[in-house]
Scaffold this motif. Structure first.
Motif, PDB file in Angstrom:
ATOM      1  N   MET A   1     -87.174 -26.838  -5.842  1.00 18.96           N
ATOM      2  CA  MET A   1     -85.761 -26.249  -6.123  1.00 18.96           C
ATOM      3  C   MET A   1     -85.883 -25.213  -4.955  1.00 18.96           C
ATOM      4  SD  MET A   1     -84.274 -27.444  -9.278  1.00 18.96           S
ATOM      5  CE  MET A   1     -84.566 -28.481 -10.713  1.00 18.96           C
ATOM      6  N   THR A   2     -85.151 -25.216  -3.721  1.00 19.85           N
ATOM      7  CA  THR A   2     -84.524 -23.778  -2.610  1.00 19.85           C
ATOM      8  C   THR A   2     -83.408 -23.415  -3.683  1.00 19.85           C
ATOM      9  OG1 THR A   2     -83.392 -24.791  -1.414  1.00 19.85           O
ATOM     10  CG2 THR A   2     -86.425 -24.954  -0.955  1.00 19.85           C
ATOM     11  N   ILE A   3     -82.428 -23.692  -4.206  1.00 17.70           N
ATOM     12  CA  ILE A   3     -81.693 -22.851  -5.087  1.00 17.70           C
ATOM     13  C   ILE A   3     -81.270 -22.875  -5.962  1.00 17.70           C
ATOM     14  CG2 ILE A   3     -78.654 -22.599  -4.919  1.00 17.70           C
ATOM     15  CD1 ILE A   3     -78.592 -24.169  -2.214  1.00 17.70           C
ATOM     16  N   VAL A   4     -81.150 -21.826  -6.574  1.00 21.54           N
ATOM     17  CA  VAL A   4     -81.390 -21.712  -7.933  1.00 21.54           C
ATOM     18  C   VAL A   4     -79.833 -21.684  -8.832  1.00 21.54           C
ATOM     19  CG1 VAL A   4     -82.181 -19.213  -8.468  1.00 21.54           C
ATOM     20  CG2 VAL A   4     -82.060 -20.513 -10.358  1.00 21.54           C
ATOM     21  N   THR A   5     -79.445 -22.140  -9.912  1.00 16.82           N
ATOM     22  CA  THR A   5     -78.608 -21.439 -10.553  1.00 16.82           C
ATOM     23  C   THR A   5     -78.313 -20.406 -11.859  1.00 16.82           C
ATOM     24  OG1 THR A   5     -76.786 -22.791 -11.660  1.00 16.82           O
ATOM     25  CG2 THR A   5     -77.992 -23.664 -12.060  1.00 16.82           C
ATOM     26  N   GLY A   6     -77.376 -20.481 -12.135  1.00 17.02           N
ATOM     27  CA  GLY A   6     -77.351 -19.125 -13.642  1.00 17.02           C
ATOM     28  C   GLY A   6     -77.313 -19.607 -14.863  1.00 17.02           C
ATOM     29  N   GLY A   7     -77.631 -19.315 -15.500  1.00 20.49           N
ATOM     30  CA  GLY A   7     -78.043 -19.093 -17.485  1.00 20.49           C
ATOM     31  C   GLY A   7     -78.809 -20.200 -17.735  1.00 20.49           C
ATOM     32  N   VAL A   8     -78.738 -21.156 -18.125  1.00 22.76           N
ATOM     33  CA  VAL A   8     -79.072 -22.200 -18.985  1.00 22.76           C
ATOM     34  C   VAL A   8     -79.719 -23.460 -17.817  1.00 22.76           C
ATOM     35  CG1 VAL A   8     -79.765 -24.025 -20.960  1.00 22.76           C
ATOM     36  CG2 VAL A   8     -78.557 -22.438 -21.716  1.00 22.76           C
TER      37      VAL A   8
ATOM     38  N   GLY B   1     -80.258 -22.575 -14.958  1.00 22.33           N
ATOM     39  CA  GLY B   1     -80.952 -21.335 -13.885  1.00 22.33           C
ATOM     40  C   GLY B   1     -83.066 -21.457 -14.967  1.00 22.33           C
ATOM     41  N   ILE B   2     -82.963 -21.188 -16.103  1.00 19.92           N
ATOM     42  CA  ILE B   2     -84.042 -20.771 -16.623  1.00 19.92           C
ATOM     43  C   ILE B   2     -84.792 -22.410 -16.795  1.00 19.92           C
ATOM     44  CG2 ILE B   2     -84.867 -20.280 -19.329  1.00 19.92           C
ATOM     45  CD1 ILE B   2     -82.676 -18.938 -19.789  1.00 19.92           C
ATOM     46  N   SER B   3     -83.907 -23.484 -16.728  1.00 22.11           N
ATOM     47  CA  SER B   3     -84.760 -24.678 -16.540  1.00 22.11           C
ATOM     48  C   SER B   3     -85.095 -24.813 -15.713  1.00 22.11           C
ATOM     49  CB  SER B   3     -83.717 -25.633 -17.216  1.00 22.11           C
ATOM     50  OG  SER B   3     -82.802 -25.649 -18.155  1.00 22.11           O
ATOM     51  N   GLN B   4     -84.870 -24.818 -14.524  1.00 24.31           N
ATOM     52  CA  GLN B   4     -85.205 -24.057 -13.054  1.00 24.31           C
ATOM     53  C   GLN B   4     -86.586 -23.725 -13.199  1.00 24.31           C
ATOM     54  OE1 GLN B   4     -81.214 -23.562 -11.168  1.00 24.31           O
ATOM     55  NE2 GLN B   4     -82.163 -24.505  -9.344  1.00 24.31           N
ATOM     56  N   ASN B   5     -86.302 -22.474 -13.518  1.00 28.78           N
ATOM     57  CA  ASN B   5     -87.644 -21.457 -13.875  1.00 28.78           C
ATOM     58  C   ASN B   5     -88.891 -21.738 -14.048  1.00 28.78           C
ATOM     59  OD1 ASN B   5     -87.486 -18.887 -12.577  1.00 28.78           O
ATOM     60  ND2 ASN B   5     -84.969 -18.361 -13.294  1.00 28.78           N
ATOM     61  N   ILE B   6     -88.503 -22.510 -15.092  1.00 24.60           N
ATOM     62  CA  ILE B   6     -89.671 -23.401 -16.353  1.00 24.60           C
ATOM     63  C   ILE B   6     -90.569 -24.574 -14.996  1.00 24.60           C
ATOM     64  CG2 ILE B   6     -90.060 -25.032 -18.053  1.00 24.60           C
ATOM     65  CD1 ILE B   6     -87.781 -23.450 -19.699  1.00 24.60           C
ATOM     66  N   ILE B   7     -89.365 -25.245 -14.489  1.00 25.82           N
ATOM     67  CA  ILE B   7     -89.632 -26.603 -13.751  1.00 25.82           C
ATOM     68  C   ILE B   7     -90.652 -25.769 -12.315  1.00 25.82           C
ATOM     69  CG2 ILE B   7     -89.326 -28.121 -12.121  1.00 25.82           C
ATOM     70  CD1 ILE B   7     -86.752 -28.402 -14.219  1.00 25.82           C
ATOM     71  N   LEU B   8     -90.623 -24.824 -11.957  1.00 20.24           N
ATOM     72  CA  LEU B   8     -91.515 -23.376 -10.860  1.00 20.24           C
ATOM     73  C   LEU B   8     -92.563 -23.436 -11.906  1.00 20.24           C
ATOM     74  CD1 LEU B   8     -91.259 -21.994  -8.352  1.00 20.24           C
ATOM     75  CD2 LEU B   8     -89.949 -20.258  -9.201  1.00 20.24           C
ATOM     76  N   ILE B   9     -92.439 -22.665 -12.006  1.00 20.10           N
ATOM     77  CA  ILE B   9     -93.750 -22.482 -13.235  1.00 20.10           C
ATOM     78  C   ILE B   9     -94.635 -23.712 -13.593  1.00 20.10           C
ATOM     79  CG2 ILE B   9     -95.223 -22.064 -15.326  1.00 20.10           C
ATOM     80  CD1 ILE B   9     -92.020 -19.481 -16.028  1.00 20.10           C
ATOM     81  N   CYS B  10     -94.078 -24.475 -14.126  1.00 24.37           N
ATOM     82  CA  CYS B  10     -94.468 -25.993 -13.396  1.00 24.37           C
ATOM     83  C   CYS B  10     -95.658 -26.905 -12.495  1.00 24.37           C
ATOM     84  CB  CYS B  10     -93.988 -27.195 -14.621  1.00 24.37           C
ATOM     85  SG  CYS B  10     -93.990 -26.965 -16.014  1.00 24.37           S
ATOM     86  N   GLU B  11     -94.246 -26.498 -11.607  1.00 25.93           N
ATOM     87  CA  GLU B  11     -95.255 -27.047  -9.888  1.00 25.93           C
ATOM     88  C   GLU B  11     -96.250 -25.663  -9.913  1.00 25.93           C
ATOM     89  OE1 GLU B  11     -94.314 -28.923  -8.170  1.00 25.93           O
ATOM     90  OE2 GLU B  11     -92.425 -29.387  -8.768  1.00 25.93           O
ATOM     91  N   MET B  12     -95.867 -24.673 -10.776  1.00 26.49           N
ATOM     92  CA  MET B  12     -97.082 -23.502  -9.945  1.00 26.49           C
ATOM     93  C   MET B  12     -98.336 -23.716 -10.367  1.00 26.49           C
ATOM     94  SD  MET B  12     -94.884 -19.722  -9.711  1.00 26.49           S
ATOM     95  CE  MET B  12     -95.849 -19.164  -9.039  1.00 26.49           C
TER      96      MET B  12
ATOM     97  N   ILE C   1     -82.507 -15.158 -11.398  1.00 22.05           N
ATOM     98  CA  ILE C   1     -82.290 -16.282  -9.557  1.00 22.05           C
ATOM     99  C   ILE C   1     -82.963 -14.883  -9.183  1.00 22.05           C
ATOM    100  CG2 ILE C   1     -80.827 -15.734  -7.550  1.00 22.05           C
ATOM    101  CD1 ILE C   1     -78.602 -16.242  -9.310  1.00 22.05           C
ATOM    102  N   ALA C   2     -83.349 -13.730  -9.714  1.00 19.14           N
ATOM    103  CA  ALA C   2     -84.283 -12.739  -9.084  1.00 19.14           C
ATOM    104  C   ALA C   2     -85.932 -13.081  -9.676  1.00 19.14           C
ATOM    105  CB  ALA C   2     -84.217 -11.475  -9.802  1.00 19.14           C
ATOM    106  N   PHE C   3     -86.028 -13.699 -10.840  1.00 21.72           N
ATOM    107  CA  PHE C   3     -87.109 -14.098 -11.326  1.00 21.72           C
ATOM    108  C   PHE C   3     -87.969 -15.704 -10.085  1.00 21.72           C
ATOM    109  CE2 PHE C   3     -90.198 -17.244 -13.479  1.00 21.72           C
ATOM    110  CZ  PHE C   3     -91.363 -16.579 -14.337  1.00 21.72           C
ATOM    111  N   PHE C   4     -86.445 -16.254  -9.974  1.00 22.43           N
ATOM    112  CA  PHE C   4     -86.569 -17.836  -9.142  1.00 22.43           C
ATOM    113  C   PHE C   4     -87.577 -16.945  -7.851  1.00 22.43           C
ATOM    114  CE2 PHE C   4     -86.084 -21.248  -6.955  1.00 22.43           C
ATOM    115  CZ  PHE C   4     -86.211 -22.218  -7.620  1.00 22.43           C
ATOM    116  N   SER C   5     -86.819 -16.382  -7.119  1.00 22.36           N
ATOM    117  CA  SER C   5     -86.779 -15.696  -5.888  1.00 22.36           C
ATOM    118  C   SER C   5     -88.334 -15.584  -5.311  1.00 22.36           C
ATOM    119  CB  SER C   5     -85.671 -14.813  -5.063  1.00 22.36           C
ATOM    120  OG  SER C   5     -84.427 -15.576  -5.472  1.00 22.36           O
ATOM    121  N   ILE C   6     -88.952 -14.494  -6.430  1.00 25.24           N
ATOM    122  CA  ILE C   6     -89.628 -13.796  -6.004  1.00 25.24           C
ATOM    123  C   ILE C   6     -91.044 -14.766  -6.211  1.00 25.24           C
ATOM    124  CG2 ILE C   6     -91.218 -12.141  -7.181  1.00 25.24           C
ATOM    125  CD1 ILE C   6     -89.017 -10.591  -8.015  1.00 25.24           C
ATOM    126  N   TYR C   7     -91.004 -16.095  -7.711  1.00 23.53           N
ATOM    127  CA  TYR C   7     -92.354 -16.726  -7.083  1.00 23.53           C
ATOM    128  C   TYR C   7     -92.206 -17.603  -5.815  1.00 23.53           C
ATOM    129  CZ  TYR C   7     -94.104 -14.626 -11.383  1.00 23.53           C
ATOM    130  OH  TYR C   7     -94.501 -13.385 -12.350  1.00 23.53           O
TER     131      TYR C   7
END
Length: 217
Positions: free
Chosen positions: A62-69, A71-82, A208-214
């Motif tokens: 994803m290229t846009i991240v939301t907040g709250g839970v 957004g946390i889910s999106q960050n976990i998905i991003l880590i899995c992708e990485m 959002i910062a974590f998602f944007s950086i990674y």
């Protein structure tokens, strides 16, 4: 107008004389509202947060991240992708969104209220389901240049914020929530004489910062 006022008073009197029917109608109303808020949230997430995913590759980051839970889910998905995992983003988002809400719902059950928690849980469950079911809507959004996944990022972010915030506002107005950080906000608004907006802002900024950086790596 007078006839309507009289009819309203008669209806209210009838319902107060039949408390089981009154409670049933009130619960049905909350159920409909919980489902409506879940549908609005899923629509906003699928159509504005992740429309670029539906075009061809459901495992694309994803290229846009939301907040709250969410957004946390999106960050976990991003880590899995990485880490090289090939996953269906929509389905994993649904699963993580529901799973991460479980401890929050348990907290809500004991410290906020049972009725509040039950309808919040219904909202969370339906939101998780609708995120997967509404995936075809994202494919239609991709064809719109104004909201295209590559050129309309700002427009998508604005619309996503409006739609998802509208979902939360409707829920709060009816004394339920959309789960996640909203539950904690509701709890502190009841128990503490302080605004929790600044804490929500800090939490969402970190997400959002974590998602944007990674995402740049």
């Amino acid at each position: 107008m007078k006839h309507l006022i009289k009819l309203k008073k008669k209806t209210e009197t009838f319902l107060y004389d039949h408390m089981l029917l009154r409670d049933g109608l009130l619960n049905l109303r909350l159920l409909i509202i919980a489902a409506l808020c879940a549908a609005i949230y899923a629509f906003g997430f699928d159509c504005f947060i992740t429309p670029n995913l539906a075009a061809s590759d459901p495992t694309k980051i994803m290229t846009i991240v939301t907040g709250g839970v969410g957004g946390i889910s999106q960050n976990i998905i991003l880590i899995c992708e990485m880490c090289g995992a090939k996953i269906d983003v929509y389905n994993l988002q649904s699963i993580l969104y529901f799973a991460l809400n479980i401890p929050i719902l348990i907290f809500s059950f004991f410290f906020v209220g049972k009725k509040f928690t039950i309808f919040t849980a219904i909202n969370v469950g339906l939101s998780s389901l609708f995120v997967s079911l509404f995936k075809p809507l994202a494919a239609a959004i991709v064809s719109n240049p104004f909201l295209d996944g590559t050129t309309g990022v700002l427009a998508r972010a604005v619309f996503a914020g409006i739609v998802i915030s509208f979902s939360s506002a409707i829920a709060f107005k009816n004394e339920i929530s959309c789960g996640g950080v909203d539950v904690l906000s509701y709890y502190f608004s009841l128990r503490k004489s302080t605004s929790v907006g600044k804490y929500n802002t800090i939490i969402n900024f970190v997400i959002i910062a974590f998602f944007s950086i990674y995402l740049k790596k």
